[in-house]
Write an enzyme that holds these catalytic residues in place. Structure first.
Site, PDB file in Angstrom:
ATOM      1  N   HIS A 130       0.848  -1.190   0.000  1.00 48.74           N
ATOM      2  CA  HIS A 130       0.000   0.000   0.000  1.00 48.74           C
ATOM      3  C   HIS A 130       0.887   1.244   0.000  1.00 48.74           C
ATOM      4  CE1 HIS A 130      -4.143  -1.452   0.426  1.00 48.74           C
ATOM      5  NE2 HIS A 130      -3.620  -2.469   1.084  1.00 48.74           N
ATOM      6  N   THR A 186      13.748 -10.515   1.337  1.00 52.25           N
ATOM      7  CA  THR A 186      13.698  -9.187   0.726  1.00 52.25           C
ATOM      8  C   THR A 186      14.615  -9.068  -0.490  1.00 52.25           C
ATOM      9  OG1 THR A 186      15.434  -8.356   2.208  1.00 52.25           O
ATOM     10  CG2 THR A 186      13.143  -8.104   2.941  1.00 52.25           C
ATOM     11  N   LYS A 187      15.433 -10.117  -0.734  1.00 55.58           N
ATOM     12  CA  LYS A 187      16.345 -10.118  -1.876  1.00 55.58           C
ATOM     13  C   LYS A 187      16.282 -11.475  -2.567  1.00 55.58           C
ATOM     14  CE  LYS A 187      19.647  -6.857   0.168  1.00 55.58           C
ATOM     15  NZ  LYS A 187      21.065  -6.643   0.590  1.00 55.58           N
ATOM     16  N   LYS A 204      23.745 -21.409   4.069  1.00 54.21           N
ATOM     17  CA  LYS A 204      24.564 -22.507   3.551  1.00 54.21           C
ATOM     18  C   LYS A 204      24.330 -22.675   2.060  1.00 54.21           C
ATOM     19  CE  LYS A 204      25.725 -27.367   4.527  1.00 54.21           C
ATOM     20  NZ  LYS A 204      25.385 -28.539   5.362  1.00 54.21           N
TER      21      LYS A 204
END
Length: 208
Positions: A130, A186-187, A204
Protein backbone atom coordinates in the site's frame (compact mmCIF):
# COMPACT_ATOMS: atom_id res chain seq x y z
CA UNK A 1 -29.55 -31.51 36.30
CA UNK A 2 -29.67 -29.85 32.88
CA UNK A 3 -25.91 -30.29 32.52
CA UNK A 4 -26.19 -34.03 33.22
CA UNK A 5 -28.92 -34.37 30.57
CA UNK A 6 -26.81 -32.50 27.99
CA UNK A 7 -23.75 -34.63 28.77
CA UNK A 8 -25.82 -37.81 28.50
CA UNK A 9 -27.11 -36.69 25.11
CA UNK A 10 -23.58 -35.95 23.93
CA UNK A 11 -22.44 -39.39 25.05
CA UNK A 12 -25.38 -41.02 23.23
CA UNK A 13 -24.70 -38.99 20.10
CA UNK A 14 -21.04 -40.03 20.22
CA UNK A 15 -22.09 -43.70 20.38
CA UNK A 16 -24.09 -43.19 17.17
CA UNK A 17 -21.52 -41.01 15.37
CA UNK A 18 -18.03 -41.48 16.80
CA UNK A 19 -14.87 -39.62 15.79
CA UNK A 20 -14.04 -42.00 12.95
CA UNK A 21 -17.47 -41.60 11.33
CA UNK A 22 -17.44 -37.84 11.90
CA UNK A 23 -14.02 -37.60 10.28
CA UNK A 24 -15.29 -39.46 7.21
CA UNK A 25 -18.23 -37.04 6.93
CA UNK A 26 -15.92 -34.02 7.21
CA UNK A 27 -13.57 -35.49 4.60
CA UNK A 28 -16.49 -36.04 2.24
CA UNK A 29 -17.73 -32.46 2.56
CA UNK A 30 -14.20 -31.11 2.11
CA UNK A 31 -14.00 -33.04 -1.14
CA UNK A 32 -17.37 -31.63 -2.25
CA UNK A 33 -16.25 -28.08 -1.40
CA UNK A 34 -12.93 -28.55 -3.21
CA UNK A 35 -14.64 -29.62 -6.43
CA UNK A 36 -17.26 -26.89 -6.14
CA UNK A 37 -14.85 -23.99 -5.69
CA UNK A 38 -12.56 -25.10 -8.53
CA UNK A 39 -15.04 -23.67 -11.01
CA UNK A 40 -14.11 -20.20 -9.76
CA UNK A 41 -10.53 -20.55 -11.02
CA UNK A 42 -9.25 -19.69 -14.48
CA UNK A 43 -7.54 -23.04 -15.02
CA UNK A 44 -7.36 -26.14 -12.84
CA UNK A 45 -5.45 -29.34 -13.54
CA UNK A 46 -6.14 -32.87 -12.38
CA UNK A 47 -6.25 -34.08 -8.77
CA UNK A 48 -6.32 -30.57 -7.28
CA UNK A 49 -7.45 -30.11 -3.68
CA UNK A 50 -8.60 -26.77 -2.30
CA UNK A 51 -9.40 -26.42 1.38
CA UNK A 52 -12.08 -24.10 2.69
CA UNK A 53 -10.95 -20.60 1.78
CA UNK A 54 -10.95 -17.78 4.32
CA UNK A 55 -11.04 -15.24 1.46
CA UNK A 56 -10.75 -15.56 -2.31
CA UNK A 57 -10.66 -12.75 -4.86
CA UNK A 58 -9.84 -12.72 -8.57
CA UNK A 59 -9.76 -16.50 -8.93
CA UNK A 60 -10.29 -16.20 -12.70
CA UNK A 61 -6.68 -14.97 -12.95
CA UNK A 62 -5.31 -18.03 -11.15
CA UNK A 63 -4.02 -21.21 -12.82
CA UNK A 64 -3.44 -24.38 -10.80
CA UNK A 65 -1.50 -27.24 -12.36
CA UNK A 66 -1.97 -30.95 -11.61
CA UNK A 67 -1.93 -32.19 -8.01
CA UNK A 68 -1.85 -28.74 -6.40
CA UNK A 69 -3.01 -28.60 -2.78
CA UNK A 70 -4.23 -25.44 -1.05
CA UNK A 71 -4.70 -25.79 2.69
CA UNK A 72 -7.47 -24.63 4.99
CA UNK A 73 -8.33 -20.99 5.75
CA UNK A 74 -6.06 -19.54 3.08
CA UNK A 75 -6.38 -16.00 1.72
CA UNK A 76 -5.69 -15.49 -1.98
CA UNK A 77 -6.24 -11.98 -3.32
CA UNK A 78 -5.67 -11.20 -7.01
CA UNK A 79 -6.63 -7.64 -7.95
CA UNK A 80 -7.34 -6.37 -11.46
CA UNK A 81 -8.40 -3.02 -10.00
CA UNK A 82 -8.05 -1.04 -6.80
CA UNK A 83 -9.76 2.33 -6.40
CA UNK A 84 -8.91 4.06 -9.74
CA UNK A 85 -6.02 1.73 -10.61
CA UNK A 86 -6.11 -1.09 -13.17
CA UNK A 87 -3.87 -4.17 -13.24
CA UNK A 88 -3.27 -7.27 -15.39
CA UNK A 89 -2.51 -9.94 -12.77
CA UNK A 90 -1.46 -13.55 -13.36
CA UNK A 91 -0.94 -16.12 -10.63
CA UNK A 92 0.27 -19.61 -11.53
CA UNK A 93 0.99 -22.50 -9.18
CA UNK A 94 2.88 -25.43 -10.68
CA UNK A 95 2.30 -29.16 -10.47
CA UNK A 96 2.61 -30.94 -7.12
CA UNK A 97 2.93 -27.67 -5.17
CA UNK A 98 1.37 -27.22 -1.74
CA UNK A 99 0.28 -24.05 0.07
CA UNK A 100 -0.10 -24.79 3.79
CA UNK A 101 -2.98 -23.85 6.08
CA UNK A 102 -3.53 -20.12 6.74
CA UNK A 103 -1.37 -19.11 3.76
CA UNK A 104 -1.77 -15.63 2.28
CA UNK A 105 -1.00 -14.68 -1.32
CA UNK A 106 -1.71 -11.25 -2.76
CA UNK A 107 -1.08 -10.32 -6.39
CA UNK A 108 -1.50 -7.35 -8.76
CA UNK A 109 1.25 -8.21 -11.24
CA UNK A 110 2.69 -11.60 -12.12
CA UNK A 111 3.44 -14.31 -9.63
CA UNK A 112 4.82 -17.68 -10.63
CA UNK A 113 5.16 -20.56 -8.19
CA UNK A 114 6.95 -23.50 -9.79
CA UNK A 115 6.56 -27.26 -9.61
CA UNK A 116 7.05 -29.26 -6.41
CA UNK A 117 7.09 -26.19 -4.16
CA UNK A 118 6.26 -27.03 -0.54
CA UNK A 119 5.02 -24.11 1.57
CA UNK A 120 4.40 -24.43 5.30
CA UNK A 121 1.63 -22.88 7.36
CA UNK A 122 1.06 -19.10 7.51
CA UNK A 123 3.33 -18.30 4.56
CA UNK A 124 2.84 -14.79 3.12
CA UNK A 125 3.77 -13.98 -0.49
CA UNK A 126 3.10 -10.56 -1.99
CA UNK A 127 4.08 -8.58 -5.08
CA UNK A 128 2.66 -5.27 -3.86
CA UNK A 129 2.29 -2.84 -0.98
CA UNK A 130 0.00 0.00 0.00
CA UNK A 131 1.94 2.98 -1.30
CA UNK A 132 5.59 3.76 -0.66
CA UNK A 133 7.47 5.49 2.14
CA UNK A 134 7.29 8.83 0.30
CA UNK A 135 6.44 11.62 2.74
CA UNK A 136 3.57 12.84 0.55
CA UNK A 137 1.70 9.54 1.06
CA UNK A 138 2.16 9.18 4.81
CA UNK A 139 -0.74 11.48 5.71
CA UNK A 140 -3.12 9.26 3.73
CA UNK A 141 -4.76 6.30 5.47
CA UNK A 142 -2.79 3.16 4.45
CA UNK A 143 -5.81 1.46 2.89
CA UNK A 144 -6.41 4.56 0.73
CA UNK A 145 -2.90 4.70 -0.69
CA UNK A 146 -2.33 3.34 -4.22
CA UNK A 147 -1.07 -0.20 -4.62
CA UNK A 148 2.55 -0.31 -5.78
CA UNK A 149 4.45 -3.31 -7.14
CA UNK A 150 8.25 -3.51 -7.11
CA UNK A 151 8.12 -6.39 -9.58
CA UNK A 152 7.04 -9.96 -10.09
CA UNK A 153 7.64 -12.84 -7.70
CA UNK A 154 9.08 -16.07 -9.08
CA UNK A 155 9.58 -19.20 -7.01
CA UNK A 156 11.39 -21.85 -9.03
CA UNK A 157 10.94 -25.64 -8.83
CA UNK A 158 11.58 -27.82 -5.78
CA UNK A 159 11.72 -24.99 -3.25
CA UNK A 160 10.87 -25.72 0.39
CA UNK A 161 9.43 -22.75 2.32
CA UNK A 162 9.12 -23.06 6.10
CA UNK A 163 6.31 -21.88 8.34
CA UNK A 164 5.51 -18.18 8.69
CA UNK A 165 7.89 -17.07 5.93
CA UNK A 166 7.28 -13.67 4.29
CA UNK A 167 8.30 -13.26 0.64
CA UNK A 168 8.31 -9.65 -0.48
CA UNK A 169 7.77 -8.08 -3.96
CA UNK A 170 10.26 -8.35 -6.81
CA UNK A 171 11.89 -11.55 -5.51
CA UNK A 172 13.18 -14.60 -7.38
CA UNK A 173 13.86 -17.75 -5.35
CA UNK A 174 16.16 -20.14 -7.17
CA UNK A 175 15.37 -23.81 -7.63
CA UNK A 176 15.83 -26.37 -4.87
CA UNK A 177 16.45 -23.78 -2.15
CA UNK A 178 15.23 -23.97 1.44
CA UNK A 179 13.73 -20.97 3.21
CA UNK A 180 13.90 -21.33 7.00
CA UNK A 181 10.87 -20.74 9.22
CA UNK A 182 10.02 -17.10 10.02
CA UNK A 183 12.40 -15.76 7.36
CA UNK A 184 11.60 -12.45 5.66
CA UNK A 185 12.87 -12.65 2.08
CA UNK A 186 13.70 -9.19 0.73
CA UNK A 187 16.35 -10.12 -1.88
CA UNK A 188 16.75 -12.77 -4.57
CA UNK A 189 17.73 -16.23 -3.31
CA UNK A 190 20.25 -18.27 -5.34
CA UNK A 191 19.51 -21.87 -6.30
CA UNK A 192 20.54 -24.69 -3.97
CA UNK A 193 20.94 -22.68 -0.78
CA UNK A 194 19.51 -22.46 2.71
CA UNK A 195 18.44 -18.97 3.82
CA UNK A 196 17.00 -17.70 7.07
CA UNK A 197 16.54 -14.66 9.28
CA UNK A 198 15.05 -11.17 9.01
CA UNK A 199 16.11 -10.04 6.51
CA UNK A 200 16.88 -13.48 5.08
CA UNK A 201 20.54 -14.27 4.35
CA UNK A 202 22.29 -17.27 2.86
CA UNK A 203 23.21 -19.68 5.65
CA UNK A 204 24.56 -22.51 3.55
CA UNK A 205 25.31 -23.21 -0.10
CA UNK A 206 24.16 -26.73 -0.97
CA UNK A 207 25.69 -26.75 -4.46
CA UNK A 208 29.31 -26.82 -3.37
Amino acid sequence: MAKKIVLSMIRLFHCIINYSICNKIVTYWRSVYSHWIQYEFGKVGKDVYIGKMYFLKGAKYISLDNNVCIGERCIIEVYDSYQDQRFTPILTIGANSHLGDDGHITCISKKQIGNNVLMGRKVFITDNSHGTSDRVLLDIAPNKRPLVSKGTVVIEDNVWIGEMVCIMPGIRIGKSSIIGANAVVTKDVPSYCVVGGNPAKVIKNLDS
